[in-house]
Design a protein around this motif. Structure first.
Motif, PDB file in Angstrom:
ATOM      1  N   ILE A 296       7.549  -5.706  -7.362  1.00  0.00           N
ATOM      2  CA  ILE A 296       7.644  -4.271  -7.671  1.00  0.00           C
ATOM      3  C   ILE A 296       6.861  -3.965  -8.952  1.00  0.00           C
ATOM      4  N   ASP A 297       6.865  -4.926  -9.885  1.00  0.00           N
ATOM      5  CA  ASP A 297       6.079  -4.733 -11.109  1.00  0.00           C
ATOM      6  C   ASP A 297       4.603  -4.510 -10.781  1.00  0.00           C
ATOM      7  N   GLU A 298       4.097  -5.307  -9.843  1.00  0.00           N
ATOM      8  CA  GLU A 298       2.688  -5.154  -9.462  1.00  0.00           C
ATOM      9  C   GLU A 298       2.447  -3.800  -8.792  1.00  0.00           C
ATOM     10  N   VAL A 299       3.414  -3.382  -7.986  1.00  0.00           N
ATOM     11  CA  VAL A 299       3.289  -2.076  -7.333  1.00  0.00           C
ATOM     12  C   VAL A 299       3.216  -0.973  -8.382  1.00  0.00           C
ATOM     13  N   VAL A 300       4.109  -1.044  -9.375  1.00  0.00           N
ATOM     14  CA  VAL A 300       4.130  -0.021 -10.425  1.00  0.00           C
ATOM     15  C   VAL A 300       2.814  -0.046 -11.197  1.00  0.00           C
ATOM     16  N   GLN A 301       2.337  -1.248 -11.489  1.00  0.00           N
ATOM     17  CA  GLN A 301       1.071  -1.396 -12.215  1.00  0.00           C
ATOM     18  C   GLN A 301      -0.091  -0.794 -11.421  1.00  0.00           C
ATOM     19  N   ASP A 302      -0.171  -1.184 -10.127  1.00  0.00           N
ATOM     20  CA  ASP A 302      -1.243  -0.657  -9.265  1.00  0.00           C
ATOM     21  C   ASP A 302      -1.132   0.855  -9.132  1.00  0.00           C
ATOM     22  N   GLY A 303       0.104   1.317  -8.955  1.00  0.00           N
ATOM     23  CA  GLY A 303       0.321   2.750  -8.793  1.00  0.00           C
ATOM     24  C   GLY A 303      -0.099   3.507 -10.035  1.00  0.00           C
ATOM     25  N   TYR A 304       0.233   2.944 -11.183  1.00  0.00           N
ATOM     26  CA  TYR A 304      -0.115   3.586 -12.440  1.00  0.00           C
ATOM     27  C   TYR A 304      -1.639   3.670 -12.586  1.00  0.00           C
ATOM     28  N   GLU A 305      -2.305   2.561 -12.261  1.00  0.00           N
ATOM     29  CA  GLU A 305      -3.773   2.560 -12.353  1.00  0.00           C
ATOM     30  C   GLU A 305      -4.390   3.534 -11.355  1.00  0.00           C
ATOM     31  N   GLU A 306      -3.827   3.526 -10.149  1.00  0.00           N
ATOM     32  CA  GLU A 306      -4.301   4.437  -9.099  1.00  0.00           C
ATOM     33  C   GLU A 306      -4.225   5.881  -9.593  1.00  0.00           C
ATOM     34  N   GLN A 307      -3.088   6.201 -10.205  1.00  0.00           N
ATOM     35  CA  GLN A 307      -2.827   7.557 -10.673  1.00  0.00           C
ATOM     36  C   GLN A 307      -3.810   7.965 -11.781  1.00  0.00           C
ATOM     37  N   HIS A 308      -4.207   6.989 -12.567  1.00  0.00           N
ATOM     38  CA  HIS A 308      -4.968   7.331 -13.759  1.00  0.00           C
ATOM     39  C   HIS A 308      -6.438   6.950 -13.694  1.00  0.00           C
ATOM     40  N   LYS A 309      -6.864   6.346 -12.575  1.00  0.00           N
ATOM     41  CA  LYS A 309      -8.230   5.825 -12.584  1.00  0.00           C
ATOM     42  C   LYS A 309      -9.255   6.946 -12.725  1.00  0.00           C
ATOM     43  N   TRP A 310      -8.965   8.104 -12.122  1.00  0.00           N
ATOM     44  CA  TRP A 310      -9.957   9.180 -12.175  1.00  0.00           C
ATOM     45  C   TRP A 310     -10.034   9.746 -13.591  1.00  0.00           C
TER      46      TRP A 310
ATOM     47  N   THR B 249       0.831  -1.207   0.000  1.00  0.00           N
ATOM     48  CA  THR B 249       0.000   0.000   0.000  1.00  0.00           C
ATOM     49  C   THR B 249       0.868   1.261   0.000  1.00  0.00           C
ATOM     50  N   VAL B 250       1.880   1.243   0.872  1.00  0.00           N
ATOM     51  CA  VAL B 250       2.763   2.407   0.978  1.00  0.00           C
ATOM     52  C   VAL B 250       3.525   2.625  -0.331  1.00  0.00           C
ATOM     53  N   LEU B 251       4.014   1.540  -0.937  1.00  0.00           N
ATOM     54  CA  LEU B 251       4.789   1.694  -2.173  1.00  0.00           C
ATOM     55  C   LEU B 251       3.908   2.186  -3.327  1.00  0.00           C
TER      56      LEU B 251
ATOM     57  N   LEU C 269       4.805   4.187   6.464  1.00  0.00           N
ATOM     58  CA  LEU C 269       4.704   2.765   6.801  1.00  0.00           C
ATOM     59  C   LEU C 269       4.183   2.576   8.224  1.00  0.00           C
ATOM     60  N   VAL C 270       4.744   3.332   9.154  1.00  0.00           N
ATOM     61  CA  VAL C 270       4.311   3.182  10.545  1.00  0.00           C
ATOM     62  C   VAL C 270       2.827   3.514  10.654  1.00  0.00           C
ATOM     63  N   ARG C 271       2.407   4.563   9.963  1.00  0.00           N
ATOM     64  CA  ARG C 271       0.974   4.902   9.980  1.00  0.00           C
ATOM     65  C   ARG C 271       0.134   3.777   9.406  1.00  0.00           C
ATOM     66  N   ALA C 272       0.608   3.218   8.291  1.00  0.00           N
ATOM     67  CA  ALA C 272      -0.170   2.153   7.640  1.00  0.00           C
ATOM     68  C   ALA C 272      -0.270   0.928   8.545  1.00  0.00           C
ATOM     69  N   VAL C 273       0.817   0.613   9.244  1.00  0.00           N
ATOM     70  CA  VAL C 273       0.796  -0.605  10.058  1.00  0.00           C
ATOM     71  C   VAL C 273       0.028  -0.383  11.351  1.00  0.00           C
ATOM     72  N   ILE C 274       0.322   0.708  12.044  1.00  0.00           N
ATOM     73  CA  ILE C 274      -0.287   0.885  13.369  1.00  0.00           C
ATOM     74  C   ILE C 274      -1.705   1.393  13.287  1.00  0.00           C
ATOM     75  N   ASP C 275      -1.916   2.458  12.528  1.00  0.00           N
ATOM     76  CA  ASP C 275      -3.180   3.175  12.667  1.00  0.00           C
ATOM     77  C   ASP C 275      -4.377   2.258  12.505  1.00  0.00           C
ATOM     78  N   GLU C 276      -4.299   1.362  11.537  1.00  0.00           N
ATOM     79  CA  GLU C 276      -5.455   0.503  11.315  1.00  0.00           C
ATOM     80  C   GLU C 276      -5.553  -0.587  12.372  1.00  0.00           C
ATOM     81  N   ARG C 277      -4.451  -0.892  12.996  1.00  0.00           N
ATOM     82  CA  ARG C 277      -4.456  -2.046  13.881  1.00  0.00           C
ATOM     83  C   ARG C 277      -4.710  -1.687  15.333  1.00  0.00           C
ATOM     84  N   ARG C 278      -4.798  -0.396  15.648  1.00  0.00           N
ATOM     85  CA  ARG C 278      -4.998  -0.090  17.059  1.00  0.00           C
ATOM     86  C   ARG C 278      -6.374   0.473  17.309  1.00  0.00           C
ATOM     87  N   ARG C 279      -7.273   0.359  16.324  1.00  0.00           N
ATOM     88  CA  ARG C 279      -8.658   0.753  16.569  1.00  0.00           C
ATOM     89  C   ARG C 279      -9.214  -0.194  17.633  1.00  0.00           C
TER      90      ARG C 279
END
Lengths: 169, 291
Positions: B23-37, A41-43, A67-77
């Motif tokens: 990382i390929d999946e991340v780039v793919q998801d990121g690209y879609e995320e960026q362009h979905k709107w 999610t973060v990447l 990353l810390v926000r993504a890991v903790i915030d959702e898990r400490r509700r």
């Protein structure tokens, strides 16, 4: 427009940092699947912002905070407070002192509130300063200090003194 | 001194598995995320005529259904009779709806105080758009119509997409997750950027209209943060609302009394009943009002 060069920069950064980010996320949440969810999610978020990050001087710090926000915030509700460390590696029964420490630490971490666990991971696994930890956690330095002290106190109670001389650290 | 602790941490990492993504999946998801709107826009223009044509029918139909809920939601913050008396049309349509199980009714009963001031302030307005009749709308993008959107994901594996299955306007938000279970993971959306700042003692009412093809439970919550995004106090969640009828929009709402001045107050709507591959949680016509 999407440029291959920008992608290349992101890919290099992401592949380089991936193993470390996963380990930090895992130590905070105790579950490799959730750690992978948080890191990916973060990447993905980082990718969408990659071209606007020119002004970010400390990119690692920026990613760590996300990353810390993504890991903790959702898990400490409140309704997510069930046991989180169930998926830590089970090394099986062992009488060795090394293994015992391992199990004791695992239990001690599982019993800690997530934010305290995160402080411990950032300070002693990542080796961050109090200031850097406070920045990553989005809290005051005093909070980091008090959380560290409490975490170490609970570990000190559990581990044999000769193994873990943490006084004054 | 701290070396020992570091070693112990590294012991915990012995069984490190391979990542479940590349990382390929991340780039793919990121690209879609960026362009979905942007991607959706031409498509929406293409179907705009059809949507406009259908909208009249849909609005007319959902209007009646909504009316029931509004009346019952009126009961949540207004136990006094004047408000309902002012809306005779609503109270007549409310009579048959009492056969519906009360668990599916609007659930913003977490705070019980009903003062005279709030009684005259129905949060859902007259049943039209999000928060029409109450206080001033504080959300910049209450109906998911803005581009870029005024909402971000909530929950570690959440995926957001535009949906044309709107309750009002052209868009609703479709919320899904990549989390496959079996462990439940929170999935939802929270408004972003947050421009609402609190005043201590003021009551804030947050509501959203939600729908799903699956019988999931949904809540909204309000949580105060300090200006630098440190949580202040505990979140105020609503009771869960069960979406038992797939064809119907349900309103879910919560009230929260400001505990500090100048705190940020995002509105979040979420569920932990959705897994990867499930029908999306549709969200539309949210509202956040003060007073």
């Amino acid at each position: 427009l999407r440029s291959a060069d920008d992608d290349e920069g992101f890919r290099t950064f992401a592949s380089e940092r991936l193993p470390h980010l996963r380990r930090v996320a895992f130590l905070i949440c105790g579950d490799w699947h959730l750690a992978d969810d948080a890191v990916s999610t973060v990447l993905v978020k980082l990718y969408t912002r990659w071209n606007q990050l020119g002004s970010v001087r400390n990119l690692d710090g920026y990613v760590r905070t996300m990353l810390v926000r993504a890991v903790i915030d959702e898990r400490r509700r409140p309704w997510r407070r069930e046991e989180t460390m169930t998926a830590l590696p089970d090394t099986g029964p062992s009488a060795g002192g090394e293994q015992l420490d391992h199990l004791i630490l695992r239990d001690a971490l599982a019993r800690m509130p997530p934010r305290r666990r995160a402080v411990l991971v950032l300070r002693y696994f990542e080796g961050l300063t109090v200031e850097e930890t406070a920045q990553a956690m989005g809290c005051a330095e005093g909070t980091v200090k008090s959380q560290t002290a409490r975490a170490l106190a609970s570990l000190r109670d559990l581990l044999p003194a000769e193994d873990l001389l943490l006084e004054g650290s | 001194v701290t070396e020992r602790l570091r070693e112990l941490f590294e012991d915990l990492l012995v069984d490190e598995p391979e990542p479940n993504f590349t990382i390929d999946e991340v780039v793919q998801d990121g690209y879609e995320e960026q362009h979905k709107w942007q991607r959706r826009r031409p498509m929406l223009v293409g179907v705009a005529a059809a949507v406009v044509f259908l909208l009249a029918g849909i609005v007319a139909r959902s209007w009646n259904g909504d009316e029931d809920l509004v009346t019952r939601s009126g009961g949540w913050s207004t136990t006094s009779s004047p408000t309902t008396a002012e809306r005779p049309a609503s109270s007549t349509t409310a009579a048959p709806s009492t056969t519906t199980p009360s668990t599916t009714a609007t659930s913003a009963t977490t705070t019980s105080a009903t003062s005279a001031t709030t009684a005259s302030d129905p949060p859902a307005g007259g049943g039209g758009g999000g928060g029409g009749g109450g206080g001033e709308e504080l959300l910049p993008d209450p109906g998911f119509e803005a581009s870029p959107p005024g909402w971000d994901d909530f929950g570690p594996s959440t995926v957001l997409a535009v949906s044309s299955a709107a309750r009002n306007g052209r868009h609703a938000l479709a919320v899904t997750t990549r989390a496959g279970g079996p462990e439940r993971v929170v999935t939802g959306t929270t408004n972003d950027p947050v421009e609402v700042t609190t005043t201590s003692g003021v009551r804030y009412t947050g509501t959203c209209w939600v729908r799903s093809a699956q019988a999931i439970e949904v809540r909204v919550q309000l949580q105060e943060y300090t200006a630098d995004w440190v949580r202040s106090g505990d979140p105020t969640p609503s009771n869960p609302v069960a979406l038992s009828d797939p064809g119907r929009w349900y309103q879910v709402g919560v009230t929260h009394t400001g505990s500090g001045d100048g705190h940020l107050l995002p509105l979040t709507v979420f569920t932990d009943d959705v897994f990867s591959g499930d029908a999306p949680l549709l969200v539309d016509d949210c509202s956040l009002t003060a007073g």
